[in-house]
Design a protein around this motif. Sequence first.
Motif, PDB file in Angstrom:
ATOM      1  N   ALA A 359       0.810  -1.224   0.000  1.00  0.00           N
ATOM      2  CA  ALA A 359       0.000   0.000   0.000  1.00  0.00           C
ATOM      3  C   ALA A 359       0.836   1.264   0.000  1.00  0.00           C
ATOM      4  CB  ALA A 359      -0.934  -0.004   1.211  1.00  0.00           C
ATOM      5  N   ASN A 363       2.277   1.408  -4.054  1.00  0.00           N
ATOM      6  CA  ASN A 363       1.242   2.444  -4.217  1.00  0.00           C
ATOM      7  C   ASN A 363       0.983   2.808  -5.677  1.00  0.00           C
ATOM      8  OD1 ASN A 363      -0.627   4.344  -3.494  1.00  0.00           O
ATOM      9  ND2 ASN A 363       0.880   5.951  -3.115  1.00  0.00           N
ATOM     10  N   LEU A 369      -2.966   8.146   1.837  1.00  0.00           N
ATOM     11  CA  LEU A 369      -2.325   7.303   2.847  1.00  0.00           C
ATOM     12  C   LEU A 369      -2.234   8.056   4.163  1.00  0.00           C
ATOM     13  CD1 LEU A 369       0.593   6.064   0.576  1.00  0.00           C
ATOM     14  CD2 LEU A 369      -1.468   4.790   1.138  1.00  0.00           C
TER      15      LEU A 369
END
Length: 1300
Positions: A359, A363, A369
């Motif tokens: 993540a 990304n 985030l």
Amino acid sequence: MGTASSLVSPGEVIEDGYGGEGGEACEIPVEVKPKARLLRSSFRRGPRVIGASFKSTGSVDLEYAAEYERLRKEYEIFRVSKNNEITSMQKKEAKLDEENKRLRAELQALQKTYQKILREKESALEAKYQAMERAATFEHDRDKVKRQFKIFRETKEKEIQDLLRAKRDLEAKLQQLQAQGIQVYDLNDSDSDDNQTTVTAAGTQCDYWTGGVLGSEPSMGSMMQLQQTFRGPEFANSLIDVEGPFANVSRDDWDAAVASLLQVSPHVPQALWSNTVRCYLIFTQETKAELDIFIKKHSPGLRRMCEGLGHFYLNVCFPEESAASCAVERRQEIERSSVCVLLIKSTVTSSVVEDCEEAFVKNPDGHPLVLYLRTEEGHSLTGPARQMLERVNAADKAAKVKVVDHSGSAEEGAELIYVQLEKIVKQELLGLEGADADSKDSEEGREEDSGDVLWDLHDEQEQIESYQQACSSSTSQLGFQKYIDRLNDMIAAPPPTPPLLVSGGPGSGKSLLLSKWIELQQKQTPNTLFLYHFVGRPLSTSSEPVLIIKRHTVKLLQHFWSMSGLSMEPSKILEEFPRWLERLSSRHQGNIIIIIDSIDQIQQAERHMKWLIDPLPVNVRVVVSVNVETCPQAWRLWPTLHLDPLSPRDVRSVVNAECQSIDFKLTKDQEKKLERHCRSASTCNALYVTLLARMITSSGLCWSQEKSVDQFLQCQDTMSLYRLALKMTLSSLSTDRERHIMREILCLVCASHNGVSESEVLDLFPELHLPVLSSLLYRLNRLCVVTLRCGLIRFQHLQAWEAVRLEFLGGGSSSATYREKLIHYFSQQLSQDRVTWRVADELPWLLQQQEDRTKLQLSLLNLFVSQNLYKRGHFSELLAYWQYVGKDKSSMASEYFDSLKHYEKSCEGEDSMTKLANLYETLGRFLKDLGLASQAVGPLQRSLEIRETALDPDHPSVARSLHQLAGVYVQWKKYGNAEQLYKQAMEISENAYGAEHASVARELESLAMLYQKQNKYEQAEKLRKRSVKIRQKTARQKGHMYGFTLLRRRALQLEELTLGKDTADSAKTLNELGVLYYLQNNLDAAKVFLSRSLEMRQRVLGPEHPDCAQSLNNLAALHTERREYETAEGMYERALDIRKKALSADHPSLAYTLKHLAMLYKRRGKLEKAAPLYELSLDIREKSFGPKHPSVATALVNLAVIYCQLKKHSDALPLYKRALKVYEDTLGRSHPRVGETLKNLAVLSYEEGDFENAAELYKRAMEIKEAEPSLVCGNAPSRHSSSGDTFSLRGPAPLPQAPR
């Protein structure tokens, strides 16, 4: 007492009192009539006396006789009176009989009269209907003849233009022959005027159809219409075709830019388009307290906010104990997440590191985030945690990660996470203007943007996701090239062309073919407008014909700056769509292609799609797909493209692709079995083969490979294979509870209207955890059973839905049970005052399916349910519910009135009164759209009163009430009252928002339409132009429909691509990014990226490369926007020098730079420098189009204006006359361009002192102006019209355009 024995007993001696001898008493059988009962009974009442004398007996007889006589007289009197009464009654009876006969005769006469009147009424009604039918037929025939004549005219005009082109070619060849000294026929000997045509130089482009997108075919309407749409050589070949979609995008072409983004850009990731805000939470045991508090206390608030704005909200987290076994699901959830949150303290586990890597470090989608770091004294980060944070920091080059560093309690930490997430959701995900914006304001803003047009963004989003999912399918390119070529050929066929029918069996790949073809066409011909619709399962919203046609109409209206004029009434929507289509086609530069997939699944398709049978405009093509078995008979005559079964090679490629995706390999024997099996029509379609391959690759979870393949091959059709897939999935689950939940979820999806969301499933099954649901949905999606679309779990294919009905619902017999469960769930939400779009979509439909009219009426009388349906444009659906309940329009209106009155009694406070006013306004608009203007006035006036009292007489919402009330007066033709209200509303809007707000544009449009109805064309035109300017400026700042959000998200994606090395592609991306920020009105950011693009191109490509000219050109436009004219002038001049050296003399980009540099010179008063550029521009146009093209006339007018401003009237006059001649020859003597040129000529003649000629020219110009139809009614020039670069003698010069 009937004999003598009653006086003397037998044998008794009787003495003769008259001297006679005594004798013995004996019985004498003489019968005597009895006396009255009363006398006998009274006589016998006393004891019987033996030996009584005759004297006593005689006295008794006398008494009896008197009594008898009295009674006889009474009886006679009684009898006479009764006889008299009987006689009287008989007379009355006779009289009544006579009256009855008379009334019966009158009744029969009335019945005859009634029957006569009834017959006359029926005959009158029949005559009326026949007249209406004849009128409708006449109107239809008239429109049909008009369209046929238009097509005939356009076809003949094309033939004429072909002949002219051939003539010019022959003349060019003739010139060549003469140059070579070959003796030929002398043209000067002919009397034909055609010989005076100027022959263009060899090799130049003289084709009138250069701007087309389908080759040699006239694809942009009639010749008259096409000539109006040219803007100049910069549009001869589309700039998008020449240099890509972001080469020369200007603010005048906002909708083209958005269309290019939607059509040419890579597909937007699902997380950005999904209707669900998915918050992926990565946590450790040390931060579990913060997570629990956030989920329990704060996430319900985020969910309410998202649902209030029409979105779902879902927390996604995997417990540490199950994370390792759900690696695939975790990775998929991260890819689909909207925002990721990492909560750590000091230690991390391997699953946390993996999720963080996926993540935060990789990304790929650029989702927001959040990093929550809990710090405490004495607790430092461990080695793995520190390394992980360092990697996150290194990957965060753009500083996007929002860090929350907290050292307090867990409750405070959860609060900080909530605040940060709320800001992200509002600003970055939902696109609200500020973090404090509230859903009510947002809703009002969206309504203002779309004016009076009500439509549902969820329907639009569903269609976009359907298209993207089909394009991303692994089988989307499966042997389709031959079909794509045939589609291209059919679309390129000369007009008129009927709709094209794409037919095939269920699962043959019709949707995949159409999606792939649309994708390719959008890349190859960006000027083409695509209107596509994918129909879902029967009875779903996507199969509602009125909503389909309305969606297409709204998509057409997006290409107008005016959004008014669209009726909400269902029958009018269906009736007006062909007219809107014809209006846009006449001014759209490019083709319009309408694609409707599975059109046979539409309810009453033949009835609602009658417009398909009529001739279509020349630049409109229609492609529809149908199932072979259910195709209407009338449509089978259309040109048909039939999809054949897959070839063995295609079957092998599908199976191999699926096996390679998970490193699975079949044995040789299994491959042969599959090849032999997939040879029948039912086993070699795309869906069957794909499902079979996926079942084989997934069977290892529950069955042995050999057993599974043999069992799969026993299924001879897709339906049986689907049912086996369901059984296989059930057997792969570990517990009976999971199997039960899977059945329940699929049955609920099957029984629902449009599907169910993940959050609704978790509410219905509280014991179900998200990891289990995610894993289950992943398996079902893998087996082509379900998919997530618009945030809802739906069936991927109609056959999957049918298989679930047969397998779990007994063919549908058990659907009622599951509908009741959903009714109970949504009714609970309704009782808690949570009226979301889901409640409004599902609850009334479910109650209708259950045939519960009472509860359906109660749900509709929940005013917020009806308001939600109406405001989202589900007008026809709302009407259908009321018709099902058995209420007509008037009774429905009274029901709403009563319900509103009841609700009003409980309203207290400003918020509740504001809601009440909104409800009254919605009801008034609803009744107005129904044509019940007299009943609409009441609620609209009440809404106005409430808002003026509860808010303020100058509040913007008061303007909305005034606007709607004015609409009613327009229907009543009370134009004076309507004008006053519109002006009052505009004044309030201007005071509240400023003079350049969308609400002001709406009032201007309404006033313009009002003036148009009163034949005040000049006033209407002024207002319309002002409205267009406001809408254009608003579109630059806020975006057109969903375009702005897409631009912003696309910009975020592009920023990720610009962080690498210096390359030509990176420079191109930077240029694209600069244009995107420019379109968002972020000039500072645009300047940064455009400057970086220029610097990188100069380093990589060299300073003289044409791409550098592009960056210079865009920077020059940006400086012009900021009124930094000197800098802009230098950049335009450098760009012009580069393009002169690198490009041909008639290249569109060169012409573009010439035009805008000339405009800048003119703006700065440097007319001497501008004149040569306009002369060169005229040269280019003549070479590109020939001397008799409208675009050349436009250049002539522009040059003439410059000469006039330089006081070179003698040079300007022949240019004006030549332009006038070209306009009259090509566009007609009554065209507005002719009028404008005449007006300029009149001004020039006046300045030269020729007053008589000036008066005559001006008079003719005014006649053309008065005869010109108003643009308010849909005759506005194209946004690509040549009028865009023409200016009048008296008008100010337009500003140079935006970055190209």
